[in-house]
Design an enzyme around this catalytic site. Structure first.
Site, PDB file in Angstrom:
ATOM      1  N   GLY A  11      38.969  32.909  31.793  1.00 49.95           N
ATOM      2  CA  GLY A  11      38.946  34.357  31.541  1.00 49.95           C
ATOM      3  C   GLY A  11      40.147  35.026  32.179  1.00 49.95           C
ATOM      4  O   GLY A  11      40.505  34.725  33.310  1.00 49.95           O
ATOM      5  N   ARG A  72      40.269  28.336  26.709  1.00 52.06           N
ATOM      6  CA  ARG A  72      39.357  27.355  27.319  1.00 52.06           C
ATOM      7  C   ARG A  72      39.413  26.140  26.401  1.00 52.06           C
ATOM      8  O   ARG A  72      39.156  26.258  25.207  1.00 52.06           O
ATOM      9  CB  ARG A  72      37.940  27.928  27.413  1.00 52.06           C
ATOM     10  CG  ARG A  72      37.845  29.098  28.403  1.00 52.06           C
ATOM     11  CD  ARG A  72      36.410  29.498  28.681  1.00 52.06           C
ATOM     12  NE  ARG A  72      36.332  30.487  29.756  1.00 52.06           N
ATOM     13  CZ  ARG A  72      35.993  31.761  29.603  1.00 52.06           C
ATOM     14  NH1 ARG A  72      35.657  32.211  28.408  1.00 52.06           N
ATOM     15  NH2 ARG A  72      35.940  32.572  30.621  1.00 52.06           N
ATOM     16  N   ASP A 103      37.103  28.410  38.526  1.00 51.84           N
ATOM     17  CA  ASP A 103      36.656  27.052  38.857  1.00 51.84           C
ATOM     18  C   ASP A 103      36.842  26.064  37.714  1.00 51.84           C
ATOM     19  O   ASP A 103      37.163  24.894  37.952  1.00 51.84           O
ATOM     20  CB  ASP A 103      35.219  27.047  39.408  1.00 51.84           C
ATOM     21  CG  ASP A 103      34.183  27.403  38.372  1.00 51.84           C
ATOM     22  OD1 ASP A 103      34.530  28.117  37.420  1.00 51.84           O
ATOM     23  OD2 ASP A 103      33.024  26.961  38.516  1.00 51.84           O
ATOM     24  N   THR A 126      40.320  35.220  38.843  1.00 56.08           N
ATOM     25  CA  THR A 126      39.083  35.486  38.093  1.00 56.08           C
ATOM     26  C   THR A 126      38.439  36.727  38.674  1.00 56.08           C
ATOM     27  O   THR A 126      38.471  36.925  39.899  1.00 56.08           O
ATOM     28  CB  THR A 126      38.080  34.306  38.173  1.00 56.08           C
ATOM     29  OG1 THR A 126      36.784  34.769  37.749  1.00 56.08           O
ATOM     30  CG2 THR A 126      37.914  33.744  39.578  1.00 56.08           C
ATOM     31  N   ASP A 128      35.380  37.196  38.971  1.00 56.00           N
ATOM     32  CA  ASP A 128      34.062  36.882  39.534  1.00 56.00           C
ATOM     33  C   ASP A 128      34.041  36.711  41.058  1.00 56.00           C
ATOM     34  O   ASP A 128      32.990  36.827  41.671  1.00 56.00           O
ATOM     35  CB  ASP A 128      33.515  35.594  38.894  1.00 56.00           C
ATOM     36  CG  ASP A 128      33.374  35.711  37.386  1.00 56.00           C
ATOM     37  OD1 ASP A 128      33.235  36.851  36.901  1.00 56.00           O
ATOM     38  OD2 ASP A 128      33.418  34.672  36.702  1.00 56.00           O
ATOM     39  N   ASP A 130      34.026  34.062  42.654  1.00 55.30           N
ATOM     40  CA  ASP A 130      33.092  32.978  42.990  1.00 55.30           C
ATOM     41  C   ASP A 130      33.826  31.686  43.369  1.00 55.30           C
ATOM     42  O   ASP A 130      33.395  30.596  42.995  1.00 55.30           O
ATOM     43  CB  ASP A 130      32.152  32.720  41.801  1.00 55.30           C
ATOM     44  CG  ASP A 130      32.913  32.407  40.525  1.00 55.30           C
ATOM     45  OD1 ASP A 130      34.145  32.603  40.478  1.00 55.30           O
ATOM     46  OD2 ASP A 130      32.276  31.960  39.559  1.00 55.30           O
ATOM     47  N   ARG A 172      29.323  35.999  36.127  1.00 53.77           N
ATOM     48  CA  ARG A 172      28.798  34.668  35.805  1.00 53.77           C
ATOM     49  C   ARG A 172      27.550  34.376  36.623  1.00 53.77           C
ATOM     50  O   ARG A 172      26.648  35.207  36.643  1.00 53.77           O
ATOM     51  CB  ARG A 172      29.892  33.621  36.029  1.00 53.77           C
ATOM     52  CG  ARG A 172      29.905  32.540  34.967  1.00 53.77           C
ATOM     53  CD  ARG A 172      31.060  31.602  35.180  1.00 53.77           C
ATOM     54  NE  ARG A 172      32.229  32.018  34.439  1.00 53.77           N
ATOM     55  CZ  ARG A 172      32.429  31.766  33.148  1.00 53.77           C
ATOM     56  NH1 ARG A 172      31.561  31.079  32.476  1.00 53.77           N
ATOM     57  NH2 ARG A 172      33.516  32.180  32.544  1.00 53.77           N
TER      58      ARG A 172
HETATM   59  O1  F6P Z   1      34.739  34.417  34.423  1.00 55.67           O
HETATM   60  C1  F6P Z   1      35.061  35.696  34.015  1.00 55.67           C
HETATM   61  C2  F6P Z   1      34.027  36.230  33.043  1.00 55.67           C
HETATM   62  O2  F6P Z   1      34.409  37.540  32.676  1.00 55.67           O
HETATM   63  C3  F6P Z   1      32.587  36.221  33.584  1.00 55.67           C
HETATM   64  O3  F6P Z   1      32.319  37.292  34.451  1.00 55.67           O
HETATM   65  C4  F6P Z   1      31.816  36.260  32.295  1.00 55.67           C
HETATM   66  O4  F6P Z   1      30.552  35.672  32.446  1.00 55.67           O
HETATM   67  C5  F6P Z   1      32.671  35.436  31.359  1.00 55.67           C
HETATM   68  O5  F6P Z   1      33.981  35.427  31.888  1.00 55.67           O
HETATM   69  C6  F6P Z   1      32.718  35.945  29.946  1.00 55.67           C
HETATM   70  O6  F6P Z   1      33.428  35.029  29.200  1.00 55.67           O
HETATM   71  P1  F6P Z   1      33.980  35.340  27.737  1.00 55.67           P
HETATM   72  O7  F6P Z   1      35.145  36.262  27.875  1.00 55.67           O
HETATM   73  O8  F6P Z   1      34.363  34.009  27.212  1.00 55.67           O
HETATM   74  O9  F6P Z   1      32.866  36.004  26.977  1.00 55.67           O
END
Ligand code: F6P
Length: 322
Positions: A11, A72, A103, A126, A128, A130, A172
């Site tokens: 992300g 990804r 991660d 990120t 998050d 985390d 997340r």
């Molecule tokens: O890891 C960053 C994040 O924004 C999380 O907070 C969220 O769960 C996820 O990515 C959303 O992913 P996507 O953009 O693939 O929907």
């Protein structure tokens, strides 16, 4: 080492561009050639390589997103994918890699290092937060401030209508954004995956607030909460009584926009630190900032060790909201 590559993966997070600028310019300062790799590991496998110069990263320090784009890659999760990636890097003359991401990015980077002896340094990017081995990740501060602004706005309408709002934030499986936003926004409750709170307890806390004269409330819900998202919880609470409630999901708004001062400085420090680490022959580590010092943490620890949840701040926010 004469040539390094840099990519952003997973992300996007505000501050990734400031980090790219620091990586590219610090590498050029040391006389290295820098190759930008488009779309993270997806672009690495497709050999989306572009030589970066001083001007490639001009006027991007303030921009959200990532000029290299991100992705990804399921293929990179497989050993054959990583073998192809190592060959692509070596054939392009790249001898070290800076991988900016979370991660998932670090798991891939670590495998590339262990399986193919390819030097990689991770930088935590990120929203998050985390990731173990850094007090904050690049993008966290901006995401929190964006969510906070939204909460302040919601409070205006919640107060005007005497309403209860459930506001869902990203993160997340972790509640770092929720805790920061909830504590700074004066939320009446903060629901995070780290601490179990039942629907019954949520209902009773709201009811006791009403009995004490509270006419409106804001409850921050981390997207990974055990009881479900803001919509599910609002639905359950509505069906238990006569409370008028609404749910708002902030979603991807938290990932865009200009990075804050804190994120720009963190990105700048860590981007430069990643290049320094590669030049010193380090590999398989993440650069992070702990107590204002740059530290290097072995990549497996960044996801294998759990970053502590700030229980003290959670308790303080709970007491003050009562
Ligand atoms: O890891 C960053 C994040 O924004 C999380 O907070 C969220 O769960 C996820 O990515 C959303 O992913 P996507 O953009 O693939 O929907």
């Amino acid at each position: 080492m004469k040539t390094i590559g840099v990519l952003t993966s997973g992300g996007d997070a505000p501050g990734m561009n400031a980090c790219l600028r620091a990586v590219v310019r610090m590498a050029l300062h040391h006389g290295l050639r820098v190759v930008g790799i488009g779309r993270g590991y997806v672009g690495l496998l497709n050999r989306e390589f572009v030589d970066m110069n001083h001007a490639s990263v001009s006027n991007i320090i303030h921009l959200g997103g990532t000029i290299l784009k991100t992705g990804r890659s399921p293929e990179f999760c497989r050993p054959e994918g990583r073998a192809a990636a190592a060959s692509a890097l070596r054939e392009a003359g790249i001898e070290g890699l800076v991988a900016i991401g979370g991660d998932g990015t670090f798991r891939g980077a670590d495998a590339l290092w262990r399986e193919h002896d390819f030097p990689v340094i991770g930088v935590p990017g990120t929203i998050d937060n985390d990731v173990y081995g850094t007090d904050a990740t690049i993008g966290f501060d901006t995401a929190v401030n964006i969510a906070l602004e939204a909460i302040d706005r919601i409070r205006d309408t919640a107060t005007s209508h005497d309403r209860l709002f459930f506001v869902e934030v990203m993160g997340r499986q972790a509640g770092f954004i929720a805790l920061a936003v909830g504590a700074a926004g004066g939320a009446e409750m903060i629901l995070v995956p780290e601490l179990e709170v039942s629907i019954q307890e949520i209902y009773e806390t709201i009811e006791s607030g009403v009995e004490r004269g509270k006419t409106s409330s804001i409850i921050v819900v981390a997207e990974g909460d055990e009881e479900g998202g803001a919509l599910d919880i609002a639905h359950a609470i509505r069906s238990m009584g006569s409370l008028e409630c609404r749910a708002t999901i902030l979603g991807h708004t938290q990932r865009g926009g200009h990075p804050t001062y804190r994120d720009r400085i963190l990105a700048t420090e860590l981007g430069a630190a990643a290049v320094a680490a590669l030049l010193e022959g380090e590999a398989g580590k993440m650069v992070g900032e702990v107590d204002n010092e740059v530290v290097r943490t072995p990549l497996p620890e960044t996801w294998g060790k759990r970053k502590p949840f700030d229980q003290r701040l959670y308790e303080l926010a709970r007491v003050l909201a009562a």
